[in-house]
Design an enzyme around this catalytic site. Structure first.
Site, PDB file in Angstrom:
ATOM      1  N   LYS A  90     -34.961  29.881  -1.900  1.00  0.00           N
ATOM      2  CA  LYS A  90     -35.320  31.297  -1.424  1.00  0.00           C
ATOM      3  C   LYS A  90     -36.263  31.702  -2.748  1.00  0.00           C
ATOM      4  O   LYS A  90     -36.182  31.429  -3.736  1.00  0.00           O
ATOM      5  CB  LYS A  90     -33.912  31.993  -2.014  1.00  0.00           C
ATOM      6  CG  LYS A  90     -34.040  33.350  -1.814  1.00  0.00           C
ATOM      7  CD  LYS A  90     -32.345  34.038  -2.049  1.00  0.00           C
ATOM      8  CE  LYS A  90     -32.262  35.373  -1.852  1.00  0.00           C
ATOM      9  NZ  LYS A  90     -30.949  35.845  -2.327  1.00  0.00           N
ATOM     10  N   SER A 110     -29.144  38.532   1.481  1.00  0.00           N
ATOM     11  CA  SER A 110     -30.610  38.332   1.256  1.00  0.00           C
ATOM     12  C   SER A 110     -31.159  36.938   1.282  1.00  0.00           C
ATOM     13  O   SER A 110     -32.331  36.928   1.282  1.00  0.00           O
ATOM     14  CB  SER A 110     -30.726  38.852  -0.176  1.00  0.00           C
ATOM     15  OG  SER A 110     -30.058  38.109  -1.296  1.00  0.00           O
ATOM     16  N   SER A 117     -24.641  37.254  -0.188  1.00  0.00           N
ATOM     17  CA  SER A 117     -26.131  36.906   0.233  1.00  0.00           C
ATOM     18  C   SER A 117     -26.248  35.421   0.547  1.00  0.00           C
ATOM     19  O   SER A 117     -27.265  35.232   1.117  1.00  0.00           O
ATOM     20  CB  SER A 117     -26.968  37.191  -0.866  1.00  0.00           C
ATOM     21  OG  SER A 117     -27.216  38.741  -0.908  1.00  0.00           O
TER      22      SER A 117
END
Length: 466
Positions: free
Chosen positions: A71, A146, A170
């Protein structure tokens, strides 16, 4: 089926048995990224030549030759670490985050970094830097947030596994939306040093860096590598990895709930929970209905720390630059600012209440140290949707996601495993959570459910050329 759609454990076995070389496996993933990523917009910093260079000089270790993604809020040396914001455009990491360094030290090949919403404060991955990430099951839908780019990449076989981060669901909501597995560890079990922004203040409890993959054995493997204590991290816990056998896991009573009594879930979500319960009972686990009374209090406190404190943390970055912010982040700010102003006294009171509510939850969970719950009220949603009708009631955006938020407030481990499907064929996961430091037990329980149900190829992966 493409080799790239096998589990990380399966891919590593092929590498060890020399059925395929690290270079061949890297090329397989490069091919898939070049073919599918333009439709998904999952990976945002990718250089095939850098991937090939790593594959030519693979380190030996537990992950030797395994292609993974990270990420883009987690530092990877030489890669962009912009956290989805125009305000941080062009920011590159000089060094690896601790978690990334540990994966790399075991021989993992870093394919690139994945998309996220601006400053991570949304359950939909969209920003002004790179645009929105699409769901491999339906390109009109979000892959969540996210860690949405990470989930989409893993679901479609662009990556064998990877790292996300989670302060309110997330890694779990995107796993649920895209049909993969994930683990939010106990706070401090995996070092967050190198995450941008830093997991400090209340986010040292709420936040965690965690593995995402297509199977629970993959999560276990990554967690084994990641969960060594790191004593230069003030939030790190001195708890070493210890595998939990199925026999040991069966000593824990499991409580389950189909909803929390406040927010409705779809019938297919209820069915997924019921099916997971049936599987565990058949395998000899003790599973009973249980709904902790402190869940709503935990959710309300999470809202204060995530929404209001989150907005306060970012205020120095955004002052005078709001015109440069993405719609999803402006939406977050609007919701945060709609709350009553957070005075110093109110913040101090909330901080004290957090400890009290955490104690209440722990006391309640003593009789059921493992909980099985929905992940979300609904499956993957259309881009931009913010409310839904569920069982005749209107469910709003943040309320739909509340089932993950409790365990951020508690700082406890929670895994997601795909179990069912919606009436239009979208994946539905279930959440297996536990008391703090029961990460290995949570994974053991999740592995039983994963073995019965587990990952299915999304349409975009089935249509691709190997």
């Amino acid at each position: 089926m493409s080799l790239a759609l096998g589990s990380a454990v399966e891919q590593l076995k092929l590498l060890r048995d020399k059925v395929i070389s690290p270079m061949e496996l890297a090329e397989e993933h490069i091919h898939r990224i070049e073919r599918l990523n333009p439709m998904l917009n999952a990976i945002i910093d990718f250089d095939p030549d850098k991937v090939r260079a790593q594959a030519r000089h693979v380190k030996s270790g537990m992950l030797s030759g395994l292609p993974i993604t990270i990420k883009s809020s987690i530092s990877v040396a030489g890669h962009l670490c912009e956290t989805g914001s125009m305000l941080w455009r062009g920011r590159r990491a000089d060094t690896d985050a601790v978690a990334v360094a540990r994966l790399r030290a075991e021989g993992a090949i870093i394919l690139g970094t994945t998309n996220c919403p601006e400053f991570l404060m949304a359950y939909e991955t969209d920003n002004l830097l790179y645009g929105r990430t699409n769901n491999p099951w339906d390109l009109k839908r979000t892959a969540g947030g996210s860690s949405g780019g990470e989930a989409a990449a893993i679901s479609a076989g662009l990556s064998a596994a990877g790292l996300g981060s989670d302060s309110g669901g997330s890694v779990r909501e995107p796993a649920h939306f895209t049909g993969i597995c994930s683990l939010k560890p106990t706070s401090g079990r995996v070092s967050s040093v190198g995450h941008l922004p830093p997991c400090v203040g209340p986010f040292s409890i709420l936040g965690a860096v965690g593995p995402m993959a297509r199977s629970v054995p993959d999560l276990e493997l990554l967690f084994r590598v990641l969960s060594q204590p790191y004593f230069l991290d003030s939030a790190s816990t001195p708890v070493a990895y210890r595998p939990v056998t199925l026999a040991e896991a069966k000593q824990f009573r499991i409580g389950y709930l189909e909803d929390d009594g406040f927010i409705a879930v779809t019938p297919e979500t209820r069915q997924a929970v019921q099916n997971a319960v049936k599987t565990l009972k058949r395998e000899g686990f003790s599973v009973e209905p249980f709904r902790p009374a402190s869940l709503d209090a935990a959710r309300k406190l999470w809202d204060i720390f995530f929404m209001q404190c989150g907005a306060m943390f970012y205020e120095p970055e955004i002052v005078g630059r709001r015109s440069e912010l993405s719609p999803v982040f402006r939406d977050f700010l609007s919701q945060a600012e709609s709350r009553n102003p957070l005075t110093p006294q109110a913040l101090l009171q909330a901080w004290a209440e957090m400890d009290l509510v955490r104690n209440l939850l722990l006391t309640e969970m003593k009789q059921f140290p493992i909980l099985l719950t929905p992940v979300c009220s609904v499956p993957a949603v259309l881009h931009g949707e913010r409310s839904w009708t569920v069982e005749g009631t209107t469910v709003s955006y943040l309320d739909a996601m509340r089932y993950t938020q409790w365990f951020n407030l508690l700082g406890s481990p929670a895994a997601v495993v795909p179990v069912g499907t919606s009436d239009i064929g979208l994946p539905i996961g279930v959440q297996i959570a536990g008391m703090p430091f029961l990460d290995e037990a949570v994974l053991a329980v999740a592995s039983v459910i994963d073995a019965e149900f587990g990952y299915k190829e999304p349409p975009i992966a089935q249509d691709s050329v190997a």
